[in-house]
Design a protein around this motif. Sequence first.
Motif, PDB file in Angstrom:
ATOM      1  N   ASP A  85       0.845  -1.190   0.000  1.00 43.38           N
ATOM      2  CA  ASP A  85       0.000   0.000   0.000  1.00 43.38           C
ATOM      3  C   ASP A  85       0.880   1.239   0.000  1.00 43.38           C
ATOM      4  OD1 ASP A  85      -1.824   1.942   0.225  1.00 43.38           O
ATOM      5  OD2 ASP A  85      -2.584   1.351   2.194  1.00 43.38           O
ATOM      6  N   ARG A  87       0.372   4.237  -0.713  1.00 45.84           N
ATOM      7  CA  ARG A  87      -0.212   5.463  -0.197  1.00 45.84           C
ATOM      8  C   ARG A  87       0.006   5.592   1.317  1.00 45.84           C
ATOM      9  NH1 ARG A  87      -5.796   7.898  -2.029  1.00 45.84           N
ATOM     10  NH2 ARG A  87      -5.859   9.703  -0.670  1.00 45.84           N
ATOM     11  N   HIS A  89       2.427   4.668   2.885  1.00 44.51           N
ATOM     12  CA  HIS A  89       3.836   4.840   3.224  1.00 44.51           C
ATOM     13  C   HIS A  89       4.453   6.050   2.547  1.00 44.51           C
ATOM     14  CE1 HIS A  89       3.054   0.678   4.364  1.00 44.51           C
ATOM     15  NE2 HIS A  89       4.043   0.811   5.206  1.00 44.51           N
ATOM     16  N   LEU A  91       4.658   9.131   3.517  1.00 47.06           N
ATOM     17  CA  LEU A  91       5.485   9.923   4.420  1.00 47.06           C
ATOM     18  C   LEU A  91       6.803   9.219   4.716  1.00 47.06           C
ATOM     19  CD1 LEU A  91       2.933  11.478   6.920  1.00 47.06           C
ATOM     20  CD2 LEU A  91       4.480  12.660   5.367  1.00 47.06           C
ATOM     21  N   GLU A  92       6.720   7.907   4.876  1.00 45.12           N
ATOM     22  CA  GLU A  92       7.951   7.158   5.140  1.00 45.12           C
ATOM     23  C   GLU A  92       8.898   7.278   3.955  1.00 45.12           C
ATOM     24  OE1 GLU A  92       7.222   3.170   6.312  1.00 45.12           O
ATOM     25  OE2 GLU A  92       6.054   3.724   8.074  1.00 45.12           O
ATOM     26  N   MET A  93       8.337   7.176   2.759  1.00 51.72           N
ATOM     27  CA  MET A  93       9.183   7.280   1.575  1.00 51.72           C
ATOM     28  C   MET A  93       9.812   8.662   1.493  1.00 51.72           C
ATOM     29  SD  MET A  93       6.853   5.240  -1.153  1.00 51.72           S
ATOM     30  CE  MET A  93       7.942   5.581  -2.509  1.00 51.72           C
ATOM     31  N   GLU A  95      10.590  10.536   3.968  1.00 52.18           N
ATOM     32  CA  GLU A  95      11.671  10.593   4.962  1.00 52.18           C
ATOM     33  C   GLU A  95      12.940   9.955   4.408  1.00 52.18           C
ATOM     34  OE1 GLU A  95       9.310  10.497   9.255  1.00 52.18           O
ATOM     35  OE2 GLU A  95      10.063   8.662   8.381  1.00 52.18           O
ATOM     36  N   GLN A  98      14.449  12.062   1.736  1.00 55.43           N
ATOM     37  CA  GLN A  98      15.082  13.216   2.377  1.00 55.43           C
ATOM     38  C   GLN A  98      16.493  12.868   2.832  1.00 55.43           C
ATOM     39  OE1 GLN A  98      12.688  14.565   5.592  1.00 55.43           O
ATOM     40  NE2 GLN A  98      14.243  15.954   6.410  1.00 55.43           N
ATOM     41  N   SER A 173       2.373   7.296  -7.090  1.00 54.44           N
ATOM     42  CA  SER A 173       1.254   7.422  -6.156  1.00 54.44           C
ATOM     43  C   SER A 173       0.872   8.876  -5.942  1.00 54.44           C
ATOM     44  CB  SER A 173       1.613   6.752  -4.839  1.00 54.44           C
ATOM     45  OG  SER A 173       2.990   6.811  -4.587  1.00 54.44           O
ATOM     46  N   ASP A 175      -0.556  11.371  -8.496  1.00 48.88           N
ATOM     47  CA  ASP A 175      -0.890  11.621  -9.896  1.00 48.88           C
ATOM     48  C   ASP A 175      -1.636  12.925 -10.151  1.00 48.88           C
ATOM     49  OD1 ASP A 175      -3.588   9.194  -9.948  1.00 48.88           O
ATOM     50  OD2 ASP A 175      -3.189  10.925  -8.715  1.00 48.88           O
ATOM     51  N   MET A 224      -2.313  16.034   2.239  1.00 54.77           N
ATOM     52  CA  MET A 224      -2.896  15.151   1.232  1.00 54.77           C
ATOM     53  C   MET A 224      -3.317  13.829   1.855  1.00 54.77           C
ATOM     54  SD  MET A 224      -1.047  14.405  -2.350  1.00 54.77           S
ATOM     55  CE  MET A 224      -0.703  12.676  -2.198  1.00 54.77           C
TER      56      MET A 224
END
Lengths: 226, 226
Positions: A85, A87, A89, A91-93, A95, A98, A173, A175, A224
Amino acid sequence: MKRLYLSDTVAGEISAYIAKEQLAPGARLPSLGEWMERLEVGRSTLREGLKKLQAEGIIEVVNGKGIFVSEQRTFQLLASLGIHDARAHLLEMLEVRQALEAQAILLAVRHAEETAFEAMAGHLDDYRRARAREDFLAVSEADAAFHLAIYQACGNRVLVGLIQMMHDELYLSWDSPDDRHEVFDASFAHHEDLLEAMRRRDEQAALAAFDSLVGATRKSVEAMVS
Amino acid sequence: MKRLYLSDTVAGEISAYIAKEQLAPGARLPSLGEWMERLEVGRSTLREGLKKLQAEGIIEVVNGKGIFVSEQRTFQLLASLGIHDARAHLLEMLEVRQALEAQAILLAVRHAEETAFEAMAGHLDDYRRARAREDFLAVSEADAAFHLAIYQACGNRVLVGLIQMMHDELYLSWDSPDDRHEVFDASFAHHEDLLEAMRRRDEQAALAAFDSLVGATRKSVEAMVS
DNA sequence: ATTGAGCTATCAGCCTGTCTGATAGCTAAG
DNA sequence: CTTAGCTATCAGACAGGCTGATAGCTCAAT
């Protein structure tokens, strides 16, 4: 010795059909019902075969529309991490990206040639002009080109490859380009700060500028997701 | 944004189950019927989810026997980046891992529970004892466990997955454990500093300790490569 | 003529019940 | 002790039905 299952044969048949018909990405394949008749298999068997092709990134099955040849093959980085899923993750992605990008900036400050900075400045000019005429697609491209220039200047192929993979996954993810207008708008100044700091070979200032830049992006992603 | 289908959620649930239960390759998973009850989904949906995991090489479904965790899970991270000579990129990988791990430490300082720090302290005790009796294999294991505890405390699955992938790739191209004795010896103090700084929730000190730790490792890798 | 709302056909997503085939463990006959 | 056969358990495959999403059509209101 591996058993051969019908659903795998089905996947092979459909895959062969795409090859034989030389179907282009985005092309539509026969519907479930037609395949059931053609291959003389049950519905669930057929759907398992389709699922396999889907997991391999060969086709896309869209509810209410049909079966299509995949537009672009995904790297499936997330899938190999056991994450399905994307979507959940985002925020994790972000991070992770970053962290990678900060390292790229650090390395670029240390090792980049002067010509690399000139290329970045050029992309930033494109950015400014595109923003002035409100061509947000061009803004998006210029932004991507600027960041790519940084990555490549860092001289670490593994790092560049990973960042690009993360970028592709994020892009898939994400679009709706509308969401990005305000982000681009808010972050332009930080881009300039970043470039300037890098040219001065000032590690701390560069990282600080990047931090501000990320802050803006992160905010909008959080909005979002919620 | 991509639609989320039930079968994909099912795949995620099952793969999460494998992670949570820490199932070893070859281990047997609950049967179809049990999953249907547990996840409250129909058989065909469940089978589609399984087919996806099968295509990704995470599980194997064998007729008449059951569902099993795949024996060999090849990540092929470097291969998908177009890099074939891992040894030539050891330093680059180290740089990447350094960036990821620093981020993990930062997140752990911010979010980790106290219990997580206790687990780390335990691993560090093992480290000390193993070093005292010169059991370098145990030292290596304790070191790995300590770092793994940090990653997991950061609460970012993508980050943990990536670091582990990097670690696996590094480990494959680092086949002489003898080289590591001196590294472990030199870096123990830094480990203690790191843990202590994390417990104090002192981001700067933690990153500084990690930096010293990396410095020692990097030196020996450079010596090895040259 | 244009626009918009609503209907309808077509499609995939998902579920259930049923049957077949493969496997492994048990049991009873030799 | 061996082995043939029974049985329980598992996945593989199938048919058919329901739901929900999508796109194109029709027709009325403007």
